[in-house]
Motif scaffolding. Structure first.
Motif, PDB file in Angstrom:
ATOM      1  N   TRP A   1      -1.673   4.565  10.372  1.00 13.86           N
ATOM      2  CA  TRP A   1      -0.392   3.753  10.225  1.00 13.86           C
ATOM      3  C   TRP A   1       0.911   4.162  10.579  1.00 13.86           C
ATOM      4  O   TRP A   1       1.608   3.225  11.091  1.00 13.86           O
ATOM      5  CB  TRP A   1      -0.459   3.306   8.569  1.00 13.86           C
ATOM      6  CG  TRP A   1       0.655   2.774   7.935  1.00 13.86           C
ATOM      7  CD1 TRP A   1       1.704   3.338   7.314  1.00 13.86           C
ATOM      8  CD2 TRP A   1       0.956   1.488   8.318  1.00 13.86           C
ATOM      9  NE1 TRP A   1       2.723   2.372   6.964  1.00 13.86           N
ATOM     10  CE2 TRP A   1       2.270   1.156   7.640  1.00 13.86           C
ATOM     11  CE3 TRP A   1       0.458   0.417   8.918  1.00 13.86           C
ATOM     12  CZ2 TRP A   1       2.708  -0.202   7.975  1.00 13.86           C
ATOM     13  CZ3 TRP A   1       0.779  -0.995   9.157  1.00 13.86           C
ATOM     14  CH2 TRP A   1       2.372  -1.204   8.505  1.00 13.86           C
TER      15      TRP A   1
ATOM     16  N   CYS B   1      -1.770   9.220  -2.525  1.00 11.29           N
ATOM     17  CA  CYS B   1      -2.799  10.030  -1.821  1.00 11.29           C
ATOM     18  C   CYS B   1      -2.386  11.243  -1.023  1.00 11.29           C
ATOM     19  O   CYS B   1      -2.860  12.490  -1.021  1.00 11.29           O
ATOM     20  CB  CYS B   1      -3.507   9.398  -0.549  1.00 11.29           C
ATOM     21  SG  CYS B   1      -4.604   7.936  -1.163  1.00 11.29           S
ATOM     22  N   THR B   2      -1.181  11.169  -0.709  1.00  8.05           N
ATOM     23  CA  THR B   2      -0.409  12.293   0.001  1.00  8.05           C
ATOM     24  C   THR B   2      -0.097  13.496  -1.199  1.00  8.05           C
ATOM     25  O   THR B   2      -0.499  14.747  -0.901  1.00  8.05           O
ATOM     26  CB  THR B   2       0.799  12.046   0.575  1.00  8.05           C
ATOM     27  OG1 THR B   2       0.504  11.000   1.610  1.00  8.05           O
ATOM     28  CG2 THR B   2       1.431  13.386   1.177  1.00  8.05           C
TER      29      THR B   2
ATOM     30  N   TRP C   1       0.464   3.457  -3.222  1.00  9.71           N
ATOM     31  CA  TRP C   1      -0.892   4.079  -3.270  1.00  9.71           C
ATOM     32  C   TRP C   1      -1.080   5.379  -1.913  1.00  9.71           C
ATOM     33  O   TRP C   1      -1.632   6.363  -2.310  1.00  9.71           O
ATOM     34  CB  TRP C   1      -1.932   3.099  -2.963  1.00  9.71           C
ATOM     35  CG  TRP C   1      -3.476   3.586  -2.647  1.00  9.71           C
ATOM     36  CD1 TRP C   1      -4.148   4.223  -3.488  1.00  9.71           C
ATOM     37  CD2 TRP C   1      -4.067   3.629  -1.430  1.00  9.71           C
ATOM     38  NE1 TRP C   1      -5.318   4.692  -3.115  1.00  9.71           N
ATOM     39  CE2 TRP C   1      -5.399   4.405  -1.808  1.00  9.71           C
ATOM     40  CE3 TRP C   1      -4.023   3.410  -0.283  1.00  9.71           C
ATOM     41  CZ2 TRP C   1      -6.274   4.549  -0.719  1.00  9.71           C
ATOM     42  CZ3 TRP C   1      -5.143   3.833   0.579  1.00  9.71           C
ATOM     43  CH2 TRP C   1      -6.249   4.089   0.342  1.00  9.71           C
ATOM     44  N   LEU C   2      -0.409   5.047  -0.850  1.00 13.92           N
ATOM     45  CA  LEU C   2      -0.681   6.097   0.277  1.00 13.92           C
ATOM     46  C   LEU C   2       0.102   7.339  -0.345  1.00 13.92           C
ATOM     47  O   LEU C   2      -0.315   8.441   0.237  1.00 13.92           O
ATOM     48  CB  LEU C   2      -0.003   5.564   1.676  1.00 13.92           C
ATOM     49  CG  LEU C   2      -1.117   4.477   2.279  1.00 13.92           C
ATOM     50  CD1 LEU C   2      -0.176   3.813   3.650  1.00 13.92           C
ATOM     51  CD2 LEU C   2      -2.361   5.180   2.576  1.00 13.92           C
TER      52      LEU C   2
ATOM     53  N   SER D   1       6.435  11.036   6.922  1.00  9.84           N
ATOM     54  CA  SER D   1       4.844  10.689   6.427  1.00  9.84           C
ATOM     55  C   SER D   1       3.967  11.777   7.611  1.00  9.84           C
ATOM     56  O   SER D   1       2.804  12.318   6.852  1.00  9.84           O
ATOM     57  CB  SER D   1       4.296   9.474   6.498  1.00  9.84           C
ATOM     58  OG  SER D   1       2.984   9.248   6.234  1.00  9.84           O
TER      59      SER D   1
ATOM     60  N   LEU E   1      -3.171   7.510   6.969  1.00 12.03           N
ATOM     61  CA  LEU E   1      -1.704   7.790   7.046  1.00 12.03           C
ATOM     62  C   LEU E   1      -1.474   8.045   8.399  1.00 12.03           C
ATOM     63  O   LEU E   1      -0.232   7.663   8.944  1.00 12.03           O
ATOM     64  CB  LEU E   1      -1.443   8.983   5.952  1.00 12.03           C
ATOM     65  CG  LEU E   1      -1.427   8.758   4.760  1.00 12.03           C
ATOM     66  CD1 LEU E   1      -1.583   9.930   3.796  1.00 12.03           C
ATOM     67  CD2 LEU E   1      -0.259   8.097   4.270  1.00 12.03           C
TER      68      LEU E   1
ATOM     69  N   SER F   1      -8.047   9.156   3.575  1.00 10.52           N
ATOM     70  CA  SER F   1      -6.481   9.121   3.652  1.00 10.52           C
ATOM     71  C   SER F   1      -5.632   9.689   4.762  1.00 10.52           C
ATOM     72  O   SER F   1      -4.591   9.117   5.075  1.00 10.52           O
ATOM     73  CB  SER F   1      -6.274   9.660   2.196  1.00 10.52           C
ATOM     74  OG  SER F   1      -6.321  10.928   2.056  1.00 10.52           O
TER      75      SER F   1
ATOM     76  N   TYR G   1       0.797  -1.329  -0.045  1.00  9.25           N
ATOM     77  CA  TYR G   1      -0.055  -0.054  -0.015  1.00  9.25           C
ATOM     78  C   TYR G   1       0.728   1.347  -0.131  1.00  9.25           C
ATOM     79  O   TYR G   1       0.212   2.210  -0.114  1.00  9.25           O
ATOM     80  CB  TYR G   1      -0.900  -0.143   1.375  1.00  9.25           C
ATOM     81  CG  TYR G   1      -1.917  -1.125   1.191  1.00  9.25           C
ATOM     82  CD1 TYR G   1      -2.857  -1.285   0.353  1.00  9.25           C
ATOM     83  CD2 TYR G   1      -1.838  -2.104   2.185  1.00  9.25           C
ATOM     84  CE1 TYR G   1      -3.796  -2.247   0.362  1.00  9.25           C
ATOM     85  CE2 TYR G   1      -2.479  -3.237   2.203  1.00  9.25           C
ATOM     86  CZ  TYR G   1      -3.561  -3.506   1.377  1.00  9.25           C
ATOM     87  OH  TYR G   1      -4.580  -4.161   1.561  1.00  9.25           O
TER      88      TYR G   1
END
Length: 221
Positions: free
Chosen positions: A51, A29-30, A25-26, A91, A48, A44, A22
């Motif tokens: 996670w 999204c950012t 994909w994450l 992140s 984030l 999202s 993932y």
């Protein structure tokens, strides 16, 4: 000892597998965060946050485990934990900046509501979990940038080498902004305020320097 090694291997394997599956994909999204719908922004952002929180909690357990392992096994584990830490902190700082940016445009409508609105960071039902993510983000950002002989203990950070003009100090300002926004709510006053007070007791000088910084440019990945 074998049980500990097995637990470490499984935990790190799960973390790596999730990132492999993932991570791209994450990251997208950012990158595309400002273009997402309100619902997608909310989903999202909190994904984030949580996670990365899970990764930071894993890092703390890896540090504790390193104190038990033989010396020859300790450094490779700490090196891997450092990689995890850098990725998670980056992140968290990035998504916090995104949240502050979109919050400046106004409150977000509650899901399944026509009129009711609230600040972005206050949307999640579990305020305590959001506060924990913000707290850990601040603690680990400071830990990454302060010179310390930690011996596997993230709480032993020394503050003598702090540079108040460092960009990393200013990068935490969105985290503090999110904290103060939460503190303005009823549930936030119960959870965010005590957490922020604890952080101020431990890192007061750094956080005051952070808050006094001019806004920094948006972080990007």
């Amino acid at each position: 000892m074998a049980t500990l090694r097995n637990a470490i291997t499984i935990s790190m394997g799960i973390n790596d597998e999730f990132a492999l599956t993932y991570g791209s994909w994450l990251q997208q999204c950012t990158i595309s965060f400002y273009l997402l719908s309100e619902k997608s922004k909310l989903a999202s952002a909190f994904m984030l946050l949580f996670w990365s929180l899970g990764t930071l909690l894993l890092i703390e357990q890896l540090h504790r485990a390193s104190n038990i392992l033989p010396v020859v096994e300790r450094q490779p584990l700490l090196d891997k934990a450092l990689i995890y830490q850098r990725e998670a902190v980056t992140s968290l700082l990035t998504i916090a900046q995104r949240i502050v940016d979109v919050s400046a445009m106004g409150q977000f409508r509650l899901i399944n509501s026509v009129q009711a609105k609230m600040d972005f960071i206050s949307h999640h039902a579990n305020t305590a979990l959001v506060v924990l993510a913000l707290s850990k983000a601040i603690e680990h950002t400071i830990d990454l940038h302060i010179s310390a002989d930690q011996h596997g203990d993230l709480t032993s950070t020394h503050l003598s080498n702090t540079d108040p003009d460092s960009e990393w100090v200013a990068s935490m300002k969105p985290l503090l902004t999110c904290f103060l926004t939460l503190d303005s709510t009823v549930s936030g006053a119960i959870t965010a305020r005590p957490a922020l007070q604890r952080l101020m007791q431990q890192y007061g000088d750094i956080l005051m320097d952070c808050w006094s910084h001019e806004d920094v440019d948006n972080l990007s990945q």
